[in-house]
Structure formats: C-alpha cells, structure tokens
Design an enzyme around this catalytic site. Structure first.
Site, PDB file in Angstrom:
ATOM      1  CG  ASP A  79      10.673  71.974  30.407  1.00 51.43           C
ATOM      2  OD1 ASP A  79       9.685  71.236  30.287  1.00 51.43           O
ATOM      3  OD2 ASP A  79      11.805  71.713  29.949  1.00 51.43           O
TER       4      ASP A  79
HETATM    5  N1  URA Z   1      11.869  70.805  25.223  1.00 56.92           N
HETATM    6  C1  URA Z   1      12.281  70.940  26.507  1.00 56.92           C
HETATM    7  O1  URA Z   1      13.209  70.276  26.942  1.00 56.92           O
HETATM    8  N2  URA Z   1      11.648  71.857  27.274  1.00 56.92           N
HETATM    9  C2  URA Z   1      10.648  72.633  26.832  1.00 56.92           C
HETATM   10  O2  URA Z   1      10.115  73.441  27.591  1.00 56.92           O
HETATM   11  C3  URA Z   1      10.229  72.466  25.501  1.00 56.92           C
HETATM   12  C4  URA Z   1      10.866  71.542  24.707  1.00 56.92           C
END
Ligand code: URA
Length: 243
Positions: free
Chosen positions: A102
C-alpha cells in the site's frame, strides 16, 4: 540479438536515439574502441559513455519502499519507479513490482522483469512467508494470535478463509505478523477483523530475505543466492502452514 536492439530494450532510448548514440561514438567496447550498431559483441564488454550496460533481462531488485510511494506506473502521486533509474521504466521486458505494498506501507519490495519468478513468489501455493511489523491504535486483546492461526478467519467480501498466519506480540501495540498470501490490504484487514486499527505497517522480510541495512528509498540488484533466500525452507518465524 543485435546490439542496437539490446541497448534499446534496456531503456537507453528508442532505436533511433540509440542509433544516434552509435553515430556519436558513445558506444564502445571495454578497450574504448567504438562499436557499430550491427556488431556482435559480448554485452558484458559493451560500454556507453564509458559505463557498463545495465543488467540484462532476468533483473531482480530489492527496494526499501518509503511511505507515500505507489506501486504503480501511472498513479498521479510519487511512484516507486520515480526512485529508480529513469530508463528502467522503459525496459523491455518491463520491470514490475512483485505484488504490491500500500501507499502507506514501507519496507521490502521486490521488482523483476522475470514473469515466471514473479508468479512463483506471489503464488499462495508456494507459501512464501511475508513478515510485517505493525503498530496498532489499541492494545492487543490477547486472542489475535489464535484467530490469525485458525485458518478460518474470513475477511469481508472474500469467498475463502485466510490461510493460517503467525503473530508475535512485540509490545501491547506492536506485533510482527507472518502471512503466506497477498490479499488486498490483508494485514490491515486482519487487524480490523480483530477490532484494531493499523497505524503503521512495514514489511521486514520475504522468505529469508531481509532489508539488511538497505536504507529507505535505496535499492540493490539481487543475485541468484538472494533469490534462493526468498524460497528458503527455513524462512518461517513460526507455524504458518495448516496445522
Ligand atoms: N497488507 C496490507 O494491509 N498492506 C500492505 O501493504 C501489505 C500487506
């Protein structure tokens, strides 16, 4: 493959631009002798402006992704690719992130132009453990480890339960979570399902491969040994396979 095409495919320019580089005498061999577009030469001996060529296809990188960058080639904001050499965005075969982190997640991200390797790393069937460190808004309740390890946790609008995951509590609001899948916002949604909220998230490891001192925004080209560590059988911090 002809040198002209090989150099263009590495992102140094269009065929026309690379042709111009040859005419300007910027492409030489290791002894400084000028090369021509149709020369057949070992790429390891080719220099452009005196510099060795970028790594050939089969490139695998590890990158320490800062918060605020996006794993996309087109997003309006700051991209992971903005922190890599600009010509790497023009390579053919193209360089892709291995899965996504993310925008607000930091840490270990792999990139490769090897599609088969990419699928092998992200396939849930390979059970490659990904280790995340999460800082939470509320104290952990104490039952999260059992919930995440159960293999029965269903996330909202998903059709199948999550595979067992392994939780280590570091302090009341910090935990390390090892998962073998890569579902959308998985770690944040897991803690939300346990009544908590992730304030910050960092990926520390993929398999047995860790950042090992690589600074934020820095990258390193990986060798075969590094890639093998992604699939190392003893990479797991705890029991994540179905019990
Ligand atoms: N899980 C999440 O919630 N975000 C990420 O970036 C990776 C794994």
């Amino acid at each position: 493959m002809k040198l002209l095409r090989r150099i263009a495919n590495l992102g140094y320019g269009s065929r026309r631009e690379v042709q111009a580089m040859f005419r300007e005498g910027r492409v030489t061999d290791a002894d400084g002798d000028v090369l021509y577009a149709d020369d057949v030469v070992d790429p390891a001996r080719v220099r452009i402006d005196g510099e060795a060529l970028d790594p050939p296809p089969g490139l695998v990188l590890m990158f320490n992704k800062p918060v605020g960058t996006t794993c996309s080639t087109r997003d309006a904001g700051r991209l992971v690719f903005d922190l890599l050499p600009p010509r790497w965005r023009r390579r053919d075969p193209p360089l892709s992130t291995v899965g996504r982190l993310d925008r607000d997640t930091s840490g270990l991200l792999l990139l490769t132009d090897d599609g088969a390797l990419l699928h092998r790393i992200i396939s849930p069937r390979q059970h490659v453990p990904k280790v995340y460190e999460a800082t939470l808004a509320s104290d952990l309740r104490g039952d999260e480890g059992a919930l995440f390890a159960s293999g029965t946790l269903m996330l909202e609008s998903e059709a199948t339960p999550l595979a067992p995951a392994f939780l280590e509590v570091l302090d009341p609001r910090r935990a390390r979570l090892t998962v073998t899948e890569g579902r959308y916002h998985q770690v944040r949604r897991m803690f939300a399902a346990a009544g908590n909220h992730v304030v910050s998230l960092h990926r520390a490891r993929i398999g047995a491969l860790a950042l090992d001192g690589l600074g934020e925004g820095e990258w390193r080209v990986l060798g075969e040994d590094d890639v093998a560590r992604v699939f190392a059988a003893d990479a797991v911090a705890g029991p994540v396979s179905p019990l």
